[in-house]
Scaffold this active site. Sequence first.
Site, PDB file in Angstrom:
ATOM      1  N   VAL A 142      -6.966 -14.846  -1.428  1.00  0.00           N
ATOM      2  CA  VAL A 142      -5.821 -14.088  -1.918  1.00  0.00           C
ATOM      3  C   VAL A 142      -6.306 -12.893  -2.736  1.00  0.00           C
ATOM      4  CG1 VAL A 142      -3.849 -14.168  -3.476  1.00  0.00           C
ATOM      5  CG2 VAL A 142      -4.337 -16.091  -1.977  1.00  0.00           C
ATOM      6  N   ALA A 143      -7.333 -13.151  -3.543  1.00  0.00           N
ATOM      7  CA  ALA A 143      -7.841 -12.096  -4.413  1.00  0.00           C
ATOM      8  C   ALA A 143      -8.428 -10.961  -3.606  1.00  0.00           C
ATOM      9  CB  ALA A 143      -8.901 -12.685  -5.327  1.00  0.00           C
ATOM     10  N   ILE A 147      -8.025  -9.999  -0.291  1.00  0.00           N
ATOM     11  CA  ILE A 147      -7.358  -9.251   0.779  1.00  0.00           C
ATOM     12  C   ILE A 147      -6.277  -8.346   0.191  1.00  0.00           C
ATOM     13  CG2 ILE A 147      -5.990  -9.472   2.871  1.00  0.00           C
ATOM     14  CD1 ILE A 147      -7.661 -11.870   3.548  1.00  0.00           C
ATOM     15  N   GLU A 189      -3.230  -7.074   0.310  1.00  0.00           N
ATOM     16  CA  GLU A 189      -2.009  -7.290   1.095  1.00  0.00           C
ATOM     17  C   GLU A 189      -1.112  -6.055   1.136  1.00  0.00           C
ATOM     18  OE1 GLU A 189      -2.874  -9.185  -1.431  1.00  0.00           O
ATOM     19  OE2 GLU A 189      -3.243 -11.213  -0.684  1.00  0.00           O
ATOM     20  N   ASP A 212       1.130  33.274  15.727  1.00  0.00           N
ATOM     21  CA  ASP A 212       1.798  34.410  16.359  1.00  0.00           C
ATOM     22  C   ASP A 212       2.092  35.446  15.299  1.00  0.00           C
ATOM     23  OD1 ASP A 212       2.102  33.309  18.880  1.00  0.00           O
ATOM     24  OD2 ASP A 212       3.847  32.157  18.229  1.00  0.00           O
ATOM     25  N   ASP A 235       0.814  -5.026  -8.771  1.00  0.00           N
ATOM     26  CA  ASP A 235       0.055  -3.883  -8.253  1.00  0.00           C
ATOM     27  C   ASP A 235       0.867  -2.975  -7.340  1.00  0.00           C
ATOM     28  OD1 ASP A 235      -2.059  -4.683  -9.632  1.00  0.00           O
ATOM     29  OD2 ASP A 235      -3.290  -5.308  -7.927  1.00  0.00           O
TER      30      ASP A 235
HETATM   31  P1  ATP Z   1       3.786  37.616  19.525  1.00  0.00           P
HETATM   32  O1  ATP Z   1       2.796  37.109  20.512  1.00  0.00           O
HETATM   33  O2  ATP Z   1       3.201  37.927  18.212  1.00  0.00           O
HETATM   34  O3  ATP Z   1       5.041  36.831  19.453  1.00  0.00           O
HETATM   35  P2  ATP Z   1       4.940  39.637  21.191  1.00  0.00           P
HETATM   36  O4  ATP Z   1       6.383  39.348  21.082  1.00  0.00           O
HETATM   37  O5  ATP Z   1       4.525  41.063  21.158  1.00  0.00           O
HETATM   38  O6  ATP Z   1       4.127  39.061  20.020  1.00  0.00           O
HETATM   39  P3  ATP Z   1       5.037  38.848  23.911  1.00  0.00           P
HETATM   40  O7  ATP Z   1       6.396  38.277  23.812  1.00  0.00           O
HETATM   41  O8  ATP Z   1       4.019  38.206  24.767  1.00  0.00           O
HETATM   42  O9  ATP Z   1       4.387  38.950  22.494  1.00  0.00           O
HETATM   43  O10 ATP Z   1       5.232  40.350  24.379  1.00  0.00           O
HETATM   44  C1  ATP Z   1       4.158  41.099  24.826  1.00  0.00           C
HETATM   45  C2  ATP Z   1       4.536  42.545  24.964  1.00  0.00           C
HETATM   46  O11 ATP Z   1       5.565  42.675  25.947  1.00  0.00           O
HETATM   47  C3  ATP Z   1       5.128  43.143  23.705  1.00  0.00           C
HETATM   48  O12 ATP Z   1       4.165  43.656  22.878  1.00  0.00           O
HETATM   49  C4  ATP Z   1       6.021  44.232  24.243  1.00  0.00           C
HETATM   50  O13 ATP Z   1       5.262  45.408  24.487  1.00  0.00           O
HETATM   51  C5  ATP Z   1       6.478  43.674  25.553  1.00  0.00           C
HETATM   52  N1  ATP Z   1       7.801  43.063  25.420  1.00  0.00           N
HETATM   53  C6  ATP Z   1       8.187  42.126  24.549  1.00  0.00           C
HETATM   54  N2  ATP Z   1       9.461  41.791  24.711  1.00  0.00           N
HETATM   55  C7  ATP Z   1       9.919  42.542  25.729  1.00  0.00           C
HETATM   56  C8  ATP Z   1      11.169  42.632  26.405  1.00  0.00           C
HETATM   57  N3  ATP Z   1      12.197  41.895  26.056  1.00  0.00           N
HETATM   58  N4  ATP Z   1      11.261  43.511  27.402  1.00  0.00           N
HETATM   59  C9  ATP Z   1      10.224  44.260  27.761  1.00  0.00           C
HETATM   60  N5  ATP Z   1       9.035  44.213  27.186  1.00  0.00           N
HETATM   61  C10 ATP Z   1       8.862  43.367  26.181  1.00  0.00           C
END
Ligand code: ATP
Length: 881
Positions: free
Chosen positions: A293-294, A296, A298, A340, A710
């Site tokens: 008992v001492a 383990i 628990e 991102d 404890d």
């Molecule tokens: P993160 O990766 O930091 O989220 P991000 O939004 O720039 O950044 P993506 O979504 O991959 O990454 O977009 C890549 C590129 O595509 C952008 O930098 C932009 O130039 C272009 N892009 C983003 N959104 C659109 C859209 N809705 N229509 C057209 N081109 C776009």
Amino acid sequence: MKPLYSQSIDEVLQQLQTTASGLTDQQAAERLRQYGPNRLAGAAKPTLLQRFVAQLRDPMLLILLVAAAVSGLTNYLAGESFAEAIIILVVVLLNAGLGVFQESKAEAAIEALQTMTAATCKVIRSGKQLTLHSDELVPGDVIVLEAGDSVPADGRLLESASLKIEEAALTGESVPAGKMAAALGLTPDRREVPLGDRKNMCYMGSAVVYGRGKAVVTATGMQTEMGKIAGALAGTEDEQTPLQRRLEELGRTLSKLVLGICVFIFVFDLAMAGSFTLQNVLSTFMVAVSLAVAAIPEGLATVVTVVLSIGVTNMSKRQAVIRRLTAVETLGCTQVICTDKTGTLTQNRMTVVEHQGDTAALATAMALCNDAHLNSDGRAEGEPTEAALVAFAAAQGLPKGQLEAERPRVDELPFDSGRKMMSTLHRVNDGFIQYTKGAPDVILQRCTSYRENGTVHPLTEAKRADLLAQNKAMADRALRVLAAAERRWTQPPTSHDSADWERDLCYLGLTGMMDPVRPEVQAAIAQCRQAGIRPVMITGDHKDTAVAIARQLQIIDDPSQALTGAELDGMSDEELARKVQQYGVYARVQPEHKTRIVAAWRQQGAVTAMSGDGVNDAPSLKMADIGIGMGVTGTDVTKNVADMVLADDNFATIVAAVEEGRRIYDNIRKSIQFLLASNMSEVLGVFVATLLGFTLLNPVHLLFINLITDCFPALALGMEKGEPDTMQRPPRRTTDGIFAGGLGLDIAWQGMLIAAITLVSYILGHCMEVGFFEMPRGVSPDGMTMAFLTMSFCEVCHSFNMRSQRKSLFSLHSHNPVLWGAMAGSLVLTTAVLEIPPLAAMFGFTPVSLPEYLVALALALLILPIVELVKWFQRRHARTA
Ligand code: ATP
């Protein structure tokens, strides 16, 4: 009746008694009653009784049950009362009950988190699009599907714009299937079309990886194809964290060790007594049991589970929702955070602040090649980049609704982050016009002309260079730059191929959007640095924009620390692994690059966290030690593979979660150290006493100390606030075991110390009653009472020492009110069993006089200055070392 996939859309809608604009709320409510929630039935949860029995299956508790029986028998033979047996039984049941209670609470906490990340879906009801929890879907609902969504129920497609769905979960086919809305013919031999070939159906549990579409729900819950094959799904698997596994191992090792010592003591004691009567054998057995008992711990497993679950709940209050318990521990070891940019480091609140080119044509293209829209009060709604562009066009006197009425969209190539652009096709008077928008460098590669003041000119190399320079100038000012272009068609294109659509474009202009940095991020990055964590920015955006923002945030201090996706392509995996430490920014990357970056860091042995939102981010999140999904902008697909989801998409939340992870791990270690040192003292005390020829404490006393006194301080230690240096030391190594950092040694000497103090108290207690120079032999109730008092006080006081492994208790600025409460509670309980006569009689305690009480207390308090002194030496030693 024809199967749904070979019926026309009208037939399907009619059969499901719905329309293309969806059900009304009332219809939906009725159907929900009829069909039940759209959920797969999980495995039945164990009942309370089953849980209780499971607790009793613990070998430790089994030993105790045997001990209760043996004690009962001994008492029966001696004609005594069954007090001891009863106490053992009560404590065992109490402990099992407490275990069930805490386990259920911990489980409920984790379940509550899971509902926080429960899947939602986009539904059209009475013509309006809403977001609902997926389990509210009913047959006849019209759902909208977009890249990144997981399909919430089975459905028949009503519309498809390049829709592609990955159905591996059902068909085993991992290549996404292209989907369309038209009815399918039956196979020539009029047999059913196999599931994988039903191009106009979508199925629950599959993932939309590309394009957009609409579908009418044909089946929900257990009626879906997934429901049919899944039967009853096993509940969430019972996953243990590495620490829990290590502790379990430790428990097993300890049990074996204890068994060995018990057998030794049993034989030794019998041999010393030299009499083998049944009574003697049984009482010797009880001594051996008290040792078990001492030894383990628990309460350990329960304490760890509870501290983890409280920690996870705390994290969710700081917006970090843990989806897998193991992540809590790994977070504390994080060395690299790959994040991102857009939305995580920045606010994702875009506004167009600059533009260049043919304003009217540019604004028209940007608004039409766009899935955002203006709502009734004139605000742009949709994905932030797109919404900003719609707002920009509206500000130029070109509201999107009006543009769309004049030039309705007839076809499209949706955006994907690999291509970095999107295109839409619109009908105009004299044919068709295509608008393309995207990353300027990509668009310009595909342009052969440009428009200026209403006239079209061929795009010379000099002009291209000039436009790229304008792009760079905007990007250097940390703007997110998009370009727009157009192309005329007399007949709509026949293919859906980017190579056919997105070439020979006519360049229209650039927009520069500002996306302010989140205010709390700068401090979070600085905190990362202090904590020895490397922040790395990964973005699809242009290198110059990325560098400008990264410098502003002090992620890098020199543009040479940035790498583009194209440069990355030119490196082998080995080269990347070698150089990965040099780069703090990756720009213009594609999701596939992310897996390479994670792999490179991991090859360097770094524990890596990776955030992601898009469909294609799932593989890199899976590969990272901690995959982080975005709660707001993230797709279902990434959230489903993530270990943690950020409710606010904020980088600072990742850092907060790391801090919390470190704190939780520290606290668990404190609890472990406390509990193991206590156990150690008990084993040593009992062992040494046996060798000296007396019984230190009975099993019931040890049980009481272990399970009652404890437990509370151990839990309270789990709730300690973080020590001030939590984020000022480097990350813990994953290879560090439970006893790393001198913990094992600390446990050993502290255990010895408590054992010594307790033994002294026993002897004093005995002598104060019987007379000095009268060494105790066999059982001395006075000695036992004193030893009990001192040991419980001493352990409770020691819990205060455990608030920091090395720092002085008096240098800690935080307070732990729960620990004070636990101390008070433990003292009251200990005093109660000593002072309430019937209880004292059951435990075999003798009355305690005030001087005895004070001596016991004073001895117990000794633990504070002694440990303080040792800690002081340890700190001094660490400084000089
Ligand atoms: P993160 O990766 O930091 O989220 P991000 O939004 O720039 O950044 P993506 O979504 O991959 O990454 O977009 C890549 C590129 O595509 C952008 O930098 C932009 O130039 C272009 N892009 C983003 N959104 C659109 C859209 N809705 N229509 C057209 N081109 C776009």
